[in-house]
Design a protein around this motif. Structure first.
Motif, PDB file in Angstrom:
ATOM      1  N   GLN A 115     -33.045  39.275  12.553  1.00  0.00           N
ATOM      2  CA  GLN A 115     -31.750  39.394  11.883  1.00  0.00           C
ATOM      3  C   GLN A 115     -30.710  38.478  12.523  1.00  0.00           C
ATOM      4  O   GLN A 115     -29.899  37.854  11.823  1.00  0.00           O
ATOM      5  N   GLU A 174     -35.118  42.940  15.532  1.00  0.00           N
ATOM      6  CA  GLU A 174     -33.691  42.695  15.427  1.00  0.00           C
ATOM      7  C   GLU A 174     -33.346  41.244  15.726  1.00  0.00           C
ATOM      8  O   GLU A 174     -32.337  40.722  15.248  1.00  0.00           O
ATOM      9  N   TYR A 189     -32.830  48.881   6.596  1.00  0.00           N
ATOM     10  CA  TYR A 189     -32.599  48.150   7.846  1.00  0.00           C
ATOM     11  C   TYR A 189     -31.759  46.886   7.628  1.00  0.00           C
ATOM     12  O   TYR A 189     -31.807  45.963   8.429  1.00  0.00           O
ATOM     13  N   SER A 218     -33.527  44.095   9.804  1.00  0.00           N
ATOM     14  CA  SER A 218     -33.967  44.159  11.198  1.00  0.00           C
ATOM     15  C   SER A 218     -35.257  44.950  11.341  1.00  0.00           C
ATOM     16  O   SER A 218     -35.627  45.315  12.465  1.00  0.00           O
ATOM     17  N   LYS A 256     -26.055  46.653  16.116  1.00  0.00           N
ATOM     18  CA  LYS A 256     -27.232  45.842  16.375  1.00  0.00           C
ATOM     19  C   LYS A 256     -26.791  44.520  17.015  1.00  0.00           C
ATOM     20  O   LYS A 256     -25.613  44.141  16.940  1.00  0.00           O
TER      21      LYS A 256
END
Length: 306
Positions: free
Chosen positions: A124, A121, A173, A117, A184
């Motif tokens: 992702q 994000e 991340y 991410s 997330k």
């Protein structure tokens, strides 16, 4: 408690296996032969998995096969991170699987796949959903890397330079949950496929996140987990107590356990990526762990007259 045993992690990646010591993987092949035989002697029914290759490389697999390694495993594993480290697009996943299937008749598992991410994000979220579309029902096992972000203070395991595509900062991340414990956006998407796409989560020695990980995996409906038992950690004070606690906490999941990391005093050079000076010592560690956590079950007694 243990569904399968993996012999090393990314043995064709110099961050995990010293290629200067073992440039043709002959020593790795010997480790696989000895460890595979030792595991089978303790539990002949437990699937043995060749350490997940990264990069995905059919030529490397053939080289390892020439050393006799594939005679001692039932599964071949691959790792891929096309949006972070690999030089191929995420849509190529079926082709990458087919490349390996073309050179072996063993089932192919994807034992590490992930999307970080760092950049955004939303990337992702896209990567998780596209990975699920491409790999669920295509391979028998998939493990998403990872549940938690790597804490910034811990440091990542890599021997690659930035010029070689390290992107070191991306290591921190890759989780679905931030270091501060907050989820997330991709976590919600993962929950929809958690029963069909497992998790890969390393637990450091006496990792404070273990119980939290179990709570998250239980709530998400995770069934399969891949993790590791470190041969190097085995020599720390209290190692078996930690191993017992870790494996007991994970008992409700189908665990693929990875055996890797050479103790410095047992390597050909003093580093955890070194080939062992005596591969039999690694095989003995694998056998001891299987005997402790996944011994063969004795046959049930037959009823009279059966």
């Amino acid at each position: 408690m243990i569904e399968a045993a993996m012999i090393w992690n990314e043995p064709n990646n110099k961050s995990h296996w010293d290629l200067e010591i073992d440039p043709d993987w002959a020593r790795y092949g010997e480790c696989v032969r000895l460890a595979g035989s030792a595991i089978a002697a303790v539990n002949p029914g437990l699937p043995r998995v060749l350490g997940g290759m990264s990069p995905i490389d059919p030529f490397w697999l053939r080289q390892v096969e020439a050393h006799g390694a594939l005679d001692h495993v039932e599964v071949v594993a691959v790792h891929g991170f096309p949006l972070d480290w690999n030089l191929w697009p995420i849509h190529a996943w079926p082709d990458k699987i087919a490349e390996i299937e073309a050179v072996t008749d063993k089932p192919v598992w994807v034992t590490e796949v992930g999307v970080g991410s760092f950049g955004a994000e939303e990337v992702q979220v896209f990567g998780l959903n596209r990975t699920a579309e491409l790999l669920i029902d295509r391979v028998p096992r998939i493990f998403w890397y990872s549940l938690f972000d790597l804490p910034q203070s811990w440091g990542a395991t890599t021997r690659h330079r930035e010029a070689e595509g390290s992107s070191y900062y991306r290591h921190f991340y890759m989780g679905l949950i931030r270091e501060d414990g907050s989820p997330k956006p991709a976590l919600e998407d993962y929950a929809r496929v958690a029963s069909r796409m497992g998790l890969m989560q390393w637990f450091h020695f006496e990792d404070h996140r273990l119980d939290e990980a179990v709570r998250w995996m239980r709530s998400l409906g995770v069934r399969q987990l891949r993790t590791g038992l470190s041969w190097a950690d085995y020599f720390r004070p209290g190692a078996l107590d930690w191993f017992d606690r870790q494996m007991e906490a994970l008992a409700e999941f189908d665990v693929t356990v990875t055996f890797c990391f050479t103790p410095e005093h047992l390597g050909m050079v003093p580093h955890h990526t070194s080939a062992p000076a005596d591969p039999t010592a690694f095989a003995d560690f694998c056998a001891e762990m299987i005997d402790r956590y996944a011994p063969a079950r004795p046959a049930l007694p037959r009823a009279m007259g059966a």
